[in-house]
Design a protein around this motif. Structure first.
Motif, PDB file in Angstrom:
ATOM      1  N   GLU A   1       0.822  -1.208   0.000  1.00 38.53           N
ATOM      2  CA  GLU A   1       0.000   0.000   0.000  1.00 38.53           C
ATOM      3  C   GLU A   1       0.854   1.256   0.000  1.00 38.53           C
ATOM      4  O   GLU A   1       0.555   2.213  -0.718  1.00 38.53           O
ATOM      5  CB  GLU A   1      -0.944  -0.006   1.203  1.00 38.53           C
TER       6      GLU A   1
ATOM      7  N   GLY B   1       2.376   1.585  -3.486  1.00 36.43           N
ATOM      8  CA  GLY B   1       1.361   1.951  -4.466  1.00 36.43           C
ATOM      9  C   GLY B   1       0.944   3.406  -4.361  1.00 36.43           C
ATOM     10  O   GLY B   1       0.816   4.117  -5.372  1.00 36.43           O
TER      11      GLY B   1
ATOM     12  N   ASN C   1       2.161   6.432  -7.016  1.00 31.81           N
ATOM     13  CA  ASN C   1       1.081   7.164  -7.652  1.00 31.81           C
ATOM     14  C   ASN C   1       1.249   8.665  -7.441  1.00 31.81           C
ATOM     15  O   ASN C   1       1.077   9.468  -8.361  1.00 31.81           O
ATOM     16  CB  ASN C   1      -0.253   6.675  -7.089  1.00 31.81           C
TER      17      ASN C   1
ATOM     18  N   THR D   1      -2.281  -8.208  -8.142  1.00 32.71           N
ATOM     19  CA  THR D   1      -1.530  -7.074  -7.616  1.00 32.71           C
ATOM     20  C   THR D   1      -0.164  -6.981  -8.273  1.00 32.71           C
ATOM     21  O   THR D   1       0.293  -5.888  -8.634  1.00 32.71           O
ATOM     22  CB  THR D   1      -1.373  -7.201  -6.087  1.00 32.71           C
TER      23      THR D   1
ATOM     24  N   LEU E   1       0.907  -3.722 -10.489  1.00 36.00           N
ATOM     25  CA  LEU E   1       2.087  -2.915 -10.173  1.00 36.00           C
ATOM     26  C   LEU E   1       3.120  -2.996 -11.285  1.00 36.00           C
ATOM     27  O   LEU E   1       3.791  -1.999 -11.593  1.00 36.00           O
ATOM     28  CB  LEU E   1       2.686  -3.384  -8.851  1.00 36.00           C
TER      29      LEU E   1
ATOM     30  N   LEU F   1      -3.995   0.388  -3.715  1.00 34.82           N
ATOM     31  CA  LEU F   1      -2.732   0.375  -4.472  1.00 34.82           C
ATOM     32  C   LEU F   1      -2.491   1.716  -5.148  1.00 34.82           C
ATOM     33  O   LEU F   1      -1.744   1.801  -6.127  1.00 34.82           O
ATOM     34  CB  LEU F   1      -2.771  -0.737  -5.526  1.00 34.82           C
TER      35      LEU F   1
ATOM     36  N   LYS G   1      -7.306   2.558  -7.279  1.00 35.67           N
ATOM     37  CA  LYS G   1      -6.803   1.203  -7.538  1.00 35.67           C
ATOM     38  C   LYS G   1      -6.784   0.423  -6.233  1.00 35.67           C
ATOM     39  O   LYS G   1      -6.383   0.957  -5.193  1.00 35.67           O
ATOM     40  CB  LYS G   1      -5.399   1.245  -8.141  1.00 35.67           C
TER      41      LYS G   1
END
Length: 446
Positions: free
Chosen positions: A178, A181, A185, A225, A229, A364, A368
């Motif tokens: 997490e 992600g 981002n 996942t 990614l 994520l 997402k």
């Protein structure tokens, strides 16, 4: 009955378990029925599931913490660290922020010390690693990542630039996946303000010793996942160990070494080590051994719950199964623990903790996520929405719920804030420079 003669309930830890146990007790006990004291190194409770969003700027960091003194108005709150527990003497040693350590006596003990990062003796880790368990670490990591973008956009040294734009996360559980992600981002969003940094200039690496990531959401969602990614250009290194990171030189068990300014350690947790030096019964993982009622094994005046407690899982067919150290159990154990302690003080019997694990949700990055709840597998935007909805419902106090909701609403209406406040780590630096006398000039002036 005077204050000194009523039972003294001492709660070690002000995290989710400690805070909610104290909050439940102050509501359920009659005035003057007991004295409640909470001890924690911090004066606030951190809602850890929202740390990734706080680090990415989606939430104001102050909105993911709850001030203990504000919500525990009928309790005494001590800001200090527990250094020893002597239950035979009914006393603990407290090391306050300032001043000498002292002992505090009690009648009933509640152990809610939680967990700390489980680290390994890897060369360079202590000097270069960054944890991700407290709000201070989330803020520092956000500032650090944005600061690396500033450095990369302002240097002409290619080695410095490459090192600044390399980000390594060790641990593929909830915290690692997490955090990576959300921060990746955020960094990709921030890149629009850095024309010197191309889409492929940043390097994000996730390292895990296991053969999959996010095992809590199941194999299928774990594979999804990795695919999600990887599509974003993130390197996933499974069955791989961090062997060294001295001076930021990362050596993995597979692949070529490389340099990185950012090394985040999220490879698991362990029970607070102060328990190992106490006279409380502990299991082979350093957790307090408990009955299903959360009473410490063999003791009538001590209780434990959360990450530092080995509580039997009565919903599992294995008679030796224990509740996993996660937020889902901690949330429910805390509320029952307060009821059980209040019941015993009123002459009743405590109830056994029983909760069937319903599944997990993970974010994520913006829009997402992945989820595996009640056997239903969800991914993408619906899973991300489920993650936010679930954790919003579990966020303590209406005040904090409202503030989080306002943050999310503002994020929909305005662009994300990507300013770094990294200089806050050195608030006196500019003043020190101004106040330091310069050396005498060649003309001999003073």
């Amino acid at each position: 009955m005077t204050r000194d003669r009523v039972p003294h309930i001492l709660i070690l830890g002000g995290g989710y378990v400690g805070m909610y146990t104290a909050l439940g007790l102050q509501k359920k006990l009659r005035r003057g029925q007991a004295r409640i004291t909470v001890v924690d190194p911090r004066s606030y409770m951190t809602y850890q599931p929202f740390l990734p969003e706080a680090s990415a700027g989606a939430l104001e960091p102050r909105h993911v913490v709850v001030p203990l003194r504000r919500v525990l108005r009928k309790c005494d709150v001590i800001t200090g660290r527990i250094t020893s527990i002597a239950h035979g003497d009914k006393a603990v040693t407290i090391e306050p922020e300032a001043g000498e350590p002292y002992q505090l006596e009690y009648d009933i003990l509640v152990v809610a010390l939680g967990s700390i990062p489980r680290t390994l003796p890897i060369p360079g880790l202590a000097d270069n690693g960054i944890g991700f368990k407290q709000v201070e670490e989330a803020i520092a990591l956000r500032n650090h990542v944005l600061d690396r973008l500033d450095i990369a956009a302002s240097t002409t040294d290619e080695d410095v630039r490459r090192r600044a734009l390399t980000f390594v996360f060790v641990g593929g559980g909830f915290a690692g996946a997490e955090a990576l992600g959300e921060l990746e981002n955020m960094a990709q969003y921030a890149r629009r303000y850095y024309p010197q940094i191309g889409a492929k200039d940043m390097r994000w690496v996730l390292v895990d010793a296991a053969d999959r990531i996010l095992p809590e959401v199941g194999d299928e969602m774990g594979v999804y996942t990795v695919e999600e990614l990887s599509k974003r250009g993130i390197e996933i290194r499974l069955k791989t160990f961090l062997e060294s990171c001295v001076d930021g030189h990362v050596v993995l068990s597979k692949g070529k070494p490389f340099d990185a300014d950012t090394i985040v350690w999220t490879a698991g947790v362990k029970a607070n080590p102060v328990l190992a030096d106490s006279d409380l019964p502990i299991d082979d993982r350093g957790r307090v051994s408990c009955a299903a009622t959360m009473r410490v094994a063999g003791l009538d005046d001590a209780w434990a719950a959360g990450d530092n407690a080995a509580v039997p899982d009565l919903t599992d067919d294995d008679p030796d199964a224990l509740c996993a150290p996660n937020a889902q159990h901690a949330v429910r154990q805390a509320k029952l623990l307060a009821k059980n302690i209040a019941a015993t003080l009123n002459g009743g019997q405590p109830k056994e903790y029983r909760h069937k694990y319903v599944g997990s949700v993970a974010s994520l990055g913006l829009y997402k996520g992945v989820a595996h709840v009640y056997g239903v597998k969800v991914k993408g935007f619906p899973a991300w929405f489920m993650h936010r909805t679930y954790h919003m419902s579990k966020m303590p106090t209406f005040n904090r719920k409202a503030r989080v909701l306002v943050d999310w609403t503002m994020a929909l209406l305005f662009r994300r804030e990507v300013v770094t406040l990294g200089r806050m780590r050195m608030p006196r630096e500019e003043f020190r420079r101004a106040a330091t006398p310069k050396r005498s000039q060649r003309d001999g002036s003073n």
